[in-house]
Design a protein around this motif. Sequence first.
Motif, PDB file in Angstrom:
ATOM      1  N   ALA A 204      -6.617 -10.798 -16.288  1.00  0.00           N
ATOM      2  CA  ALA A 204      -6.766 -10.210 -17.619  1.00  0.00           C
ATOM      3  C   ALA A 204      -8.032  -9.362 -17.699  1.00  0.00           C
ATOM      4  N   SER A 205      -9.108  -9.859 -17.105  1.00  0.00           N
ATOM      5  CA  SER A 205     -10.360  -9.114 -17.064  1.00  0.00           C
ATOM      6  C   SER A 205     -10.183  -7.808 -16.305  1.00  0.00           C
ATOM      7  N   VAL A 206      -9.428  -7.856 -15.232  1.00  0.00           N
ATOM      8  CA  VAL A 206      -9.167  -6.651 -14.425  1.00  0.00           C
ATOM      9  C   VAL A 206      -8.404  -5.623 -15.253  1.00  0.00           C
ATOM     10  N   ARG A 207      -7.332  -6.058 -15.900  1.00  0.00           N
ATOM     11  CA  ARG A 207      -6.506  -5.131 -16.691  1.00  0.00           C
ATOM     12  C   ARG A 207      -7.315  -4.494 -17.824  1.00  0.00           C
ATOM     13  N   ASP A 208      -8.150  -5.302 -18.489  1.00  0.00           N
ATOM     14  CA  ASP A 208      -8.956  -4.786 -19.593  1.00  0.00           C
ATOM     15  C   ASP A 208      -9.931  -3.719 -19.094  1.00  0.00           C
ATOM     16  N   ALA A 209     -10.547  -3.958 -17.938  1.00  0.00           N
ATOM     17  CA  ALA A 209     -11.528  -3.016 -17.410  1.00  0.00           C
ATOM     18  C   ALA A 209     -10.873  -1.695 -17.024  1.00  0.00           C
ATOM     19  N   VAL A 210      -9.718  -1.767 -16.401  1.00  0.00           N
ATOM     20  CA  VAL A 210      -9.003  -0.546 -16.012  1.00  0.00           C
ATOM     21  C   VAL A 210      -8.613   0.246 -17.255  1.00  0.00           C
ATOM     22  N   ARG A 211      -8.118  -0.440 -18.263  1.00  0.00           N
ATOM     23  CA  ARG A 211      -7.747   0.229 -19.513  1.00  0.00           C
ATOM     24  C   ARG A 211      -8.961   0.906 -20.148  1.00  0.00           C
ATOM     25  N   ASP A 212     -10.084   0.205 -20.205  1.00  0.00           N
ATOM     26  CA  ASP A 212     -11.278   0.765 -20.837  1.00  0.00           C
ATOM     27  C   ASP A 212     -11.823   1.946 -20.039  1.00  0.00           C
ATOM     28  N   ALA A 213     -11.704   1.875 -18.714  1.00  0.00           N
ATOM     29  CA  ALA A 213     -12.168   2.986 -17.879  1.00  0.00           C
ATOM     30  C   ALA A 213     -11.366   4.250 -18.163  1.00  0.00           C
ATOM     31  N   VAL A 214     -10.046   4.107 -18.259  1.00  0.00           N
ATOM     32  CA  VAL A 214      -9.184   5.254 -18.526  1.00  0.00           C
ATOM     33  C   VAL A 214      -9.405   5.760 -19.951  1.00  0.00           C
ATOM     34  N   ASP A 215      -9.620   4.850 -20.893  1.00  0.00           N
ATOM     35  CA  ASP A 215      -9.898   5.268 -22.267  1.00  0.00           C
ATOM     36  C   ASP A 215     -11.154   6.128 -22.328  1.00  0.00           C
ATOM     37  N   ARG A 216     -12.158   5.799 -21.531  1.00  0.00           N
ATOM     38  CA  ARG A 216     -13.428   6.532 -21.566  1.00  0.00           C
ATOM     39  C   ARG A 216     -13.337   7.862 -20.811  1.00  0.00           C
ATOM     40  N   PHE A 217     -12.812   7.830 -19.589  1.00  0.00           N
ATOM     41  CA  PHE A 217     -12.878   9.015 -18.731  1.00  0.00           C
ATOM     42  C   PHE A 217     -11.534   9.713 -18.529  1.00  0.00           C
ATOM     43  N   GLY A 218     -10.442   9.073 -18.941  1.00  0.00           N
ATOM     44  CA  GLY A 218      -9.135   9.704 -18.833  1.00  0.00           C
ATOM     45  C   GLY A 218      -8.458   9.565 -17.498  1.00  0.00           C
ATOM     46  N   ARG A 219      -9.170   9.051 -16.505  1.00  0.00           N
ATOM     47  CA  ARG A 219      -8.586   8.941 -15.164  1.00  0.00           C
ATOM     48  C   ARG A 219      -9.460   8.025 -14.302  1.00  0.00           C
ATOM     49  N   ILE A 220      -8.971   7.685 -13.144  1.00  0.00           N
ATOM     50  CA  ILE A 220      -9.751   7.010 -12.098  1.00  0.00           C
ATOM     51  C   ILE A 220      -9.407   7.734 -10.801  1.00  0.00           C
ATOM     52  N   ASP A 221     -10.405   8.187 -10.093  1.00  0.00           N
ATOM     53  CA  ASP A 221     -10.159   8.912  -8.855  1.00  0.00           C
ATOM     54  C   ASP A 221     -10.455   8.092  -7.607  1.00  0.00           C
ATOM     55  N   VAL A 222     -11.488   7.269  -7.679  1.00  0.00           N
ATOM     56  CA  VAL A 222     -11.901   6.469  -6.523  1.00  0.00           C
ATOM     57  C   VAL A 222     -12.098   5.031  -6.966  1.00  0.00           C
ATOM     58  N   LEU A 223     -11.351   4.136  -6.371  1.00  0.00           N
ATOM     59  CA  LEU A 223     -11.546   2.699  -6.584  1.00  0.00           C
ATOM     60  C   LEU A 223     -12.292   2.148  -5.382  1.00  0.00           C
ATOM     61  N   VAL A 224     -13.365   1.413  -5.643  1.00  0.00           N
ATOM     62  CA  VAL A 224     -14.104   0.750  -4.568  1.00  0.00           C
ATOM     63  C   VAL A 224     -14.022  -0.757  -4.778  1.00  0.00           C
TER      64      VAL A 224
ATOM     65  N   LEU B  35      -3.311   5.972 -10.583  1.00  0.00           N
ATOM     66  CA  LEU B  35      -3.368   6.941  -9.481  1.00  0.00           C
ATOM     67  C   LEU B  35      -2.007   7.597  -9.244  1.00  0.00           C
ATOM     68  N   ARG B  36      -0.947   6.830  -9.393  1.00  0.00           N
ATOM     69  CA  ARG B  36       0.395   7.412  -9.200  1.00  0.00           C
ATOM     70  C   ARG B  36       0.700   8.455 -10.259  1.00  0.00           C
ATOM     71  N   ARG B  37       0.319   8.174 -11.493  1.00  0.00           N
ATOM     72  CA  ARG B  37       0.538   9.161 -12.548  1.00  0.00           C
ATOM     73  C   ARG B  37      -0.220  10.456 -12.259  1.00  0.00           C
ATOM     74  N   GLN B  38      -1.389  10.315 -11.705  1.00  0.00           N
ATOM     75  CA  GLN B  38      -2.203  11.487 -11.380  1.00  0.00           C
ATOM     76  C   GLN B  38      -1.710  12.210 -10.131  1.00  0.00           C
ATOM     77  N   ARG B  39      -0.960  11.452  -9.291  1.00  0.00           N
ATOM     78  CA  ARG B  39      -0.570  11.944  -7.963  1.00  0.00           C
ATOM     79  C   ARG B  39      -1.806  12.268  -7.128  1.00  0.00           C
ATOM     80  N   SER B  40      -2.831  11.433  -7.272  1.00  0.00           N
ATOM     81  CA  SER B  40      -4.055  11.599  -6.486  1.00  0.00           C
ATOM     82  C   SER B  40      -4.910  10.352  -6.634  1.00  0.00           C
ATOM     83  N   GLY B  41      -5.800  10.159  -5.678  1.00  0.00           N
ATOM     84  CA  GLY B  41      -6.729   9.046  -5.764  1.00  0.00           C
ATOM     85  C   GLY B  41      -7.065   8.495  -4.393  1.00  0.00           C
ATOM     86  N   LEU B  42      -8.100   7.685  -4.359  1.00  0.00           N
ATOM     87  CA  LEU B  42      -8.552   7.060  -3.120  1.00  0.00           C
ATOM     88  C   LEU B  42      -8.880   5.600  -3.404  1.00  0.00           C
ATOM     89  N   VAL B  43      -8.335   4.712  -2.590  1.00  0.00           N
ATOM     90  CA  VAL B  43      -8.633   3.283  -2.679  1.00  0.00           C
ATOM     91  C   VAL B  43      -9.504   2.919  -1.486  1.00  0.00           C
TER      92      VAL B  43
END
Length: 280
Positions: free
Chosen positions: A62-82, A123-131
């Motif tokens: 649940a903590s993971v899902r909330d963080a991902v949602r908040d990240a996208v809400d702030r920046f609109g995307r995620i390009d690099v997951l570390v 990342l799939r919606r963007q059709r780009s990204g790096l894990v």
Amino acid sequence: MTDKKVWLITGAGRGLGVDIATAALASGHAVVATGRDPERVRAAVGAHDDLLVLELDVTDPASVRDAVRDAVDRFGRIDVLVNNAGNFNAGFFEELSPEEFRAQLETTLFGPVDVTRAVLPVLRRQRSGLVITISSTAGIAGQEFCTAYAASKFGVEGWMESLSPEVAPFGIRTMVVEPGFFRTELLSPESTQYAEATLDDYAERTEQTIAGWKSMNGRQGGDPAKLAAAMVRLATQDEPPRRFVAGADAIATVEQKAQDLLAQAGAYRDLSSNLAHTDA
């Protein structure tokens, strides 16, 4: 992806995670720095206009899902997951409890798995990204006192290697980082837990191993700031390496493992090559 990327980093409250966040910000990227204690993350990374600090416990879906949602809400995307968060449950296999062994897998194998599972739809919606997932030379070559840790890192290696062709058609790349000994906080009391010594047969070796590792803490040869800068550099390439063997000691370990595997494969070549059905 544009030159300015959005990085989501787990375990950014200390150690290598802080260095990665700092290096990404210094290179002009936006960073979502996460950890179980957001105040600690904020104090470690400092203030920045392109920084978002979030609570994220990799063992709490649940903590993971909330963080991902908040990240996208702030920046609109995620390009690099570390996937960087980790710990170390050390000890001889017979002295590690089943709970300790499973706890290691929960943090350093299933933790990255769950975070990546939450980020991949973005990342799939963007059709780009790096894990990027931080592994270890312990994911290449096992050694005594590291059964649980090596099991988790070997799992990371196989998972990431198999994930790579699955997501490549969507423009998503993967990179496993395999550091040797870097001067991070992995061997500090906060990150390393030693199994309780309960068996006399292991007592002397346990004492020697723990003493050796404690003496190494803070004296490892690798510079985590340089590793972080190298990771940021590699992440900007159109085709990042699937594996980045980090450190001269890590290169030596991988080269020795490759030689050992070739020798083991060839040792019984004739016996192994004659195991097929006779009508094949």
